[in-house]
Design a protein around this motif. Structure first.
Motif, PDB file in Angstrom:
ATOM      1  N   ILE A  30       0.835  -1.200   0.000  1.00 31.73           N
ATOM      2  CA  ILE A  30       0.000   0.000   0.000  1.00 31.73           C
ATOM      3  C   ILE A  30       0.874   1.255   0.000  1.00 31.73           C
ATOM      4  N   LYS A  31       1.953   1.266   0.785  1.00 34.14           N
ATOM      5  CA  LYS A  31       2.855   2.422   0.804  1.00 34.14           C
ATOM      6  C   LYS A  31       3.478   2.657  -0.568  1.00 34.14           C
ATOM      7  N   ARG A  32       3.837   1.578  -1.276  1.00 22.87           N
ATOM      8  CA  ARG A  32       4.400   1.732  -2.624  1.00 22.87           C
ATOM      9  C   ARG A  32       3.397   2.377  -3.568  1.00 22.87           C
ATOM     10  N   ILE A  33       2.149   1.967  -3.499  1.00 20.88           N
ATOM     11  CA  ILE A  33       1.107   2.563  -4.347  1.00 20.88           C
ATOM     12  C   ILE A  33       0.957   4.046  -4.024  1.00 20.88           C
ATOM     13  N   LEU A  34       0.942   4.385  -2.742  1.00 22.41           N
ATOM     14  CA  LEU A  34       0.851   5.788  -2.337  1.00 22.41           C
ATOM     15  C   LEU A  34       2.056   6.590  -2.820  1.00 22.41           C
ATOM     16  N   ASP A  35       3.253   6.076  -2.591  1.00 20.49           N
ATOM     17  CA  ASP A  35       4.471   6.792  -2.964  1.00 20.49           C
ATOM     18  C   ASP A  35       4.574   6.999  -4.470  1.00 20.49           C
ATOM     19  N   LYS A  36       4.149   6.010  -5.234  1.00 24.51           N
ATOM     20  CA  LYS A  36       4.249   6.082  -6.690  1.00 24.51           C
ATOM     21  C   LYS A  36       3.240   7.060  -7.290  1.00 24.51           C
ATOM     22  N   SER A  37       2.057   7.106  -6.732  1.00 20.96           N
ATOM     23  CA  SER A  37       0.970   7.848  -7.361  1.00 20.96           C
ATOM     24  C   SER A  37       0.615   9.175  -6.705  1.00 20.96           C
ATOM     25  N   PHE A  38       1.023   9.372  -5.464  1.00 16.84           N
ATOM     26  CA  PHE A  38       0.566  10.553  -4.737  1.00 16.84           C
ATOM     27  C   PHE A  38       1.728  11.195  -3.992  1.00 16.84           C
ATOM     28  N   LYS A  39       2.162  12.331  -4.486  1.00 16.02           N
ATOM     29  CA  LYS A  39       3.244  13.077  -3.834  1.00 16.02           C
ATOM     30  C   LYS A  39       2.646  13.974  -2.753  1.00 16.02           C
ATOM     31  N   GLY A  40       3.382  14.169  -1.694  1.00 22.63           N
ATOM     32  CA  GLY A  40       2.930  15.066  -0.638  1.00 22.63           C
ATOM     33  C   GLY A  40       1.932  14.461   0.328  1.00 22.63           C
ATOM     34  N   VAL A  41       1.756  13.139   0.284  1.00 18.33           N
ATOM     35  CA  VAL A  41       0.888  12.469   1.245  1.00 18.33           C
ATOM     36  C   VAL A  41       1.780  11.825   2.293  1.00 18.33           C
ATOM     37  N   PHE A  42       1.593  12.207   3.541  1.00 19.57           N
ATOM     38  CA  PHE A  42       2.333  11.585   4.628  1.00 19.57           C
ATOM     39  C   PHE A  42       1.613  10.307   5.018  1.00 19.57           C
ATOM     40  N   VAL A  43       2.391   9.284   5.337  1.00 17.29           N
ATOM     41  CA  VAL A  43       1.833   7.968   5.625  1.00 17.29           C
ATOM     42  C   VAL A  43       2.196   7.555   7.043  1.00 17.29           C
ATOM     43  N   ALA A  44       1.178   7.169   7.803  1.00 11.52           N
ATOM     44  CA  ALA A  44       1.371   6.576   9.121  1.00 11.52           C
ATOM     45  C   ALA A  44       0.804   5.165   9.049  1.00 11.52           C
ATOM     46  N   SER A  62      -6.256  12.432   7.348  1.00 12.08           N
ATOM     47  CA  SER A  62      -7.064  12.863   6.213  1.00 12.08           C
ATOM     48  C   SER A  62      -7.930  11.744   5.662  1.00 12.08           C
ATOM     49  N   PHE A  63      -7.369  10.534   5.604  1.00  6.08           N
ATOM     50  CA  PHE A  63      -8.136   9.373   5.156  1.00  6.08           C
ATOM     51  C   PHE A  63      -7.478   8.112   5.681  1.00  6.08           C
ATOM     52  N   ILE A  64      -8.283   7.023   5.706  1.00  9.10           N
ATOM     53  CA  ILE A  64      -7.830   5.769   6.309  1.00  9.10           C
ATOM     54  C   ILE A  64      -7.992   4.630   5.312  1.00  9.10           C
ATOM     55  N   LEU A  65      -6.948   3.814   5.191  1.00 15.05           N
ATOM     56  CA  LEU A  65      -6.989   2.559   4.453  1.00 15.05           C
ATOM     57  C   LEU A  65      -6.945   1.474   5.515  1.00 15.05           C
ATOM     58  N   LEU A  66      -8.013   0.697   5.618  1.00 10.65           N
ATOM     59  CA  LEU A  66      -8.264  -0.128   6.793  1.00 10.65           C
ATOM     60  C   LEU A  66      -8.466  -1.592   6.425  1.00 10.65           C
ATOM     61  N   ASP A  67      -7.640  -2.453   7.005  1.00 11.83           N
ATOM     62  CA  ASP A  67      -7.843  -3.899   6.867  1.00 11.83           C
ATOM     63  C   ASP A  67      -9.048  -4.278   7.731  1.00 11.83           C
ATOM     64  N   ASN A  68      -9.689  -5.383   7.410  1.00 14.90           N
ATOM     65  CA  ASN A  68     -10.818  -5.801   8.240  1.00 14.90           C
ATOM     66  C   ASN A  68     -10.394  -6.752   9.349  1.00 14.90           C
ATOM     67  N   ASN A  69      -9.469  -7.667   9.072  1.00 17.03           N
ATOM     68  CA  ASN A  69      -9.057  -8.656  10.075  1.00 17.03           C
ATOM     69  C   ASN A  69      -7.789  -8.177  10.762  1.00 17.03           C
ATOM     70  N   LEU A  70      -7.961  -7.667  11.975  1.00 18.54           N
ATOM     71  CA  LEU A  70      -6.837  -7.142  12.744  1.00 18.54           C
ATOM     72  C   LEU A  70      -6.729  -7.910  14.054  1.00 18.54           C
ATOM     73  N   PRO A  71      -5.550  -7.884  14.686  1.00 15.08           N
ATOM     74  CA  PRO A  71      -5.358  -8.675  15.905  1.00 15.08           C
ATOM     75  C   PRO A  71      -6.323  -8.334  17.044  1.00 15.08           C
ATOM     76  N   ASP A  72      -6.794  -7.079  17.083  1.00  9.77           N
ATOM     77  CA  ASP A  72      -7.638  -6.667  18.206  1.00  9.77           C
ATOM     78  C   ASP A  72      -9.064  -6.291  17.790  1.00  9.77           C
ATOM     79  N   TYR A 126      -8.602   3.873  -5.674  1.00  7.11           N
ATOM     80  CA  TYR A 126      -9.298   3.903  -4.387  1.00  7.11           C
ATOM     81  C   TYR A 126      -8.709   4.970  -3.469  1.00  7.11           C
ATOM     82  N   ILE A 127      -7.412   5.194  -3.565  1.00  8.72           N
ATOM     83  CA  ILE A 127      -6.777   6.271  -2.804  1.00  8.72           C
ATOM     84  C   ILE A 127      -7.284   7.607  -3.341  1.00  8.72           C
TER      85      ILE A 127
END
Length: 141
Positions: A30-44, A62-72, A126-127
């Motif tokens: 996901i970070k690679r897709i963001l870095d390649k296509s969107f400049k100036g977006v900080f990623v946490a 600003s926006f969230i990319l969210l997995d559904n199956n998480l440990p908690d 989707y981003i």
């Protein structure tokens, strides 16, 4: 919680994407897709829902990319939680999941999630949708 970049000083043009994903492989993809296509977006990156809560309590998101199956818990339930909080209800969310189910779609829709997409189908469009989403109040049934 992992962060790719230190928390930015927000300007009107800075956007922060919070990736909530426990798989390091999927985080990097996901970070690679963001870095390649969107400049100036900080990623946490948060590997758990609790890490995501901590990040959101300290930094603007600003926006969230969210997995559904998480440990908690599940991303769909977290989306509902955010939709019920006036501080976070307007943040666009895209659920990126290995196994989207009809139940997940229904819960995501009730929380105002803008897309539910299979990880194998996830891409820059989707981003783009999340970044340009017109804020519509989320509704909880």
């Amino acid at each position: 919680m992992q962060q790719q970049i230190a928390a930015p000083q927000h300007s009107t043009q800075t956007r922060t994407c919070l990736i909530v994903e426990d798989s390091t492989f999927d985080q990097e993809r996901i970070k690679r897709i963001l870095d390649k296509s969107f400049k100036g977006v900080f990623v946490a990156v948060a590997a758990t829902i609790e890490d995501a809560r901590q990040h959101m309590s300290q930094y603007q998101t600003s926006f969230i990319l969210l997995d559904n199956n998480l440990p908690d818990g599940t991303g769909a339930n977290f989306a509902v939680e955010l939709a019920q909080d006036p501080n976070f209800a307007k943040i666009p969310i895209v659920i990126v999941s290995d196994w989207p189910t009809p139940f997940m779609f229904d819960k995501a829709q009730s929380a105002g999630v803008i897309h539910v997409v299979n990880k194998s189908d996830f891409g820059a469009r989707y981003i783009h949708a999340a970044m340009n989403h017109k804020v519509i109040p989320k509704r909880i049934n």
